[in-house]
Motif scaffolding. Structure first.
Motif, mmCIF file in Angstrom:
data_model
loop_
_atom_site.group_PDB
_atom_site.id
_atom_site.type_symbol
_atom_site.label_atom_id
_atom_site.label_comp_id
_atom_site.label_asym_id
_atom_site.label_seq_id
_atom_site.Cartn_x
_atom_site.Cartn_y
_atom_site.Cartn_z
ATOM 1 N N SER A 99 -12.709 5.135 1.663
ATOM 2 C CA SER A 99 -11.396 5.796 1.727
ATOM 3 C C SER A 99 -10.301 4.849 1.239
ATOM 4 N N TRP A 100 -9.238 5.459 0.716
ATOM 5 C CA TRP A 100 -8.081 4.692 0.253
ATOM 6 C C TRP A 100 -7.422 4.045 1.456
ATOM 7 N N PRO A 101 -6.980 2.800 1.321
ATOM 8 C CA PRO A 101 -6.346 2.128 2.459
ATOM 9 C C PRO A 101 -5.110 2.869 2.960
ATOM 10 N N THR A 102 -4.933 2.859 4.262
ATOM 11 C CA THR A 102 -3.770 3.511 4.851
ATOM 12 C C THR A 102 -2.752 2.464 5.250
ATOM 13 N N PHE A 103 -1.547 2.914 5.440
ATOM 14 C CA PHE A 103 -0.464 1.983 5.804
ATOM 15 C C PHE A 103 0.102 2.359 7.139
ATOM 16 N N ILE B 105 0.840 -1.202 0.000
ATOM 17 C CA ILE B 105 0.000 0.000 0.000
ATOM 18 C C ILE B 105 0.872 1.248 0.000
ATOM 19 N N LYS B 106 1.893 1.244 0.817
ATOM 20 C CA LYS B 106 2.804 2.389 0.889
ATOM 21 C C LYS B 106 3.477 2.637 -0.459
ATOM 22 N N LEU C 250 -7.965 -1.166 -3.544
ATOM 23 C CA LEU C 250 -6.785 -0.833 -4.350
ATOM 24 C C LEU C 250 -7.018 -1.070 -5.842
ATOM 25 N N LEU C 251 -7.777 -2.099 -6.164
ATOM 26 C CA LEU C 251 -8.040 -2.427 -7.566
ATOM 27 C C LEU C 251 -9.149 -1.576 -8.190
ATOM 28 N N HIS C 252 -9.943 -0.931 -7.369
ATOM 29 C CA HIS C 252 -11.112 -0.206 -7.870
ATOM 30 C C HIS C 252 -10.793 0.830 -8.958
ATOM 31 N N LEU D 10 -9.046 -9.159 1.261
ATOM 32 C CA LEU D 10 -10.028 -9.017 0.184
ATOM 33 C C LEU D 10 -10.577 -7.598 0.137
ATOM 34 N N ARG D 11 -10.975 -7.062 1.261
ATOM 35 C CA ARG D 11 -11.531 -5.708 1.298
ATOM 36 C C ARG D 11 -10.497 -4.670 0.863
#
Length: 122
Positions: free
Chosen positions: A118-122, A17-18, A79-81, A73-74
């Motif tokens: 929201s975009w995933p955070t790291f 993600i980072k 990320l793929l959206h 999965l979530r």
């Protein structure tokens, strides 16, 4: 809580993600899509899902395996959206929402569209 093996997989996803967040900000979409493709198929599908199936069937840290699968999965759908909006939205709507508590302490299952998550955070 995740066991040691699953925590290592979770940390690997956090590092991904980072990396891809930085590359998205630099408009290197080709790198992001390639990294996501390889992570999804070669790490998530080939390693994590197969390892989790074994853990669940043998009832060996099954809760950790289920939690990791749900988190991955979530997160991967988010990320793929940008690259696969229609299919990821469809899959997102087919998985059950997280249970949360509202201000009254009542359990709710409020689920937003994937495109406004929201975009995933790291």
């Amino acid at each position: 809580s995740l066991d040691t093996e699953d925590q290592a997989s979770h940390n690997e996803l956090q590092n991904l993600i980072k990396e891809i967040t930085a590359e998205m900000e630099e408009y290197k979409f080709y790198l992001v899509s390639e990294k996501l493709y390889h992570y999804f198929w070669h790490t998530f599908a080939d390693i994590i899902i197969e390892r989790s199936k074994r853990k669940i069937l043998e009832n060996n840290n099954a809760d950790s395996a289920r939690a990791l699968l749900s988190i991955h999965l979530r997160t991967l759908l988010k990320l793929l959206h940008p690259f696969m909006p229609f299919i990821t939205e469809e899959i997102w709507n087919s998985i059950p929402p997280y249970s949360t508590k509202n201000v009254d302490g009542q359990a709710t299952k409020d689920k937003k569209l994937l495109m406004i998550e929201s975009w995933p955070t790291f």
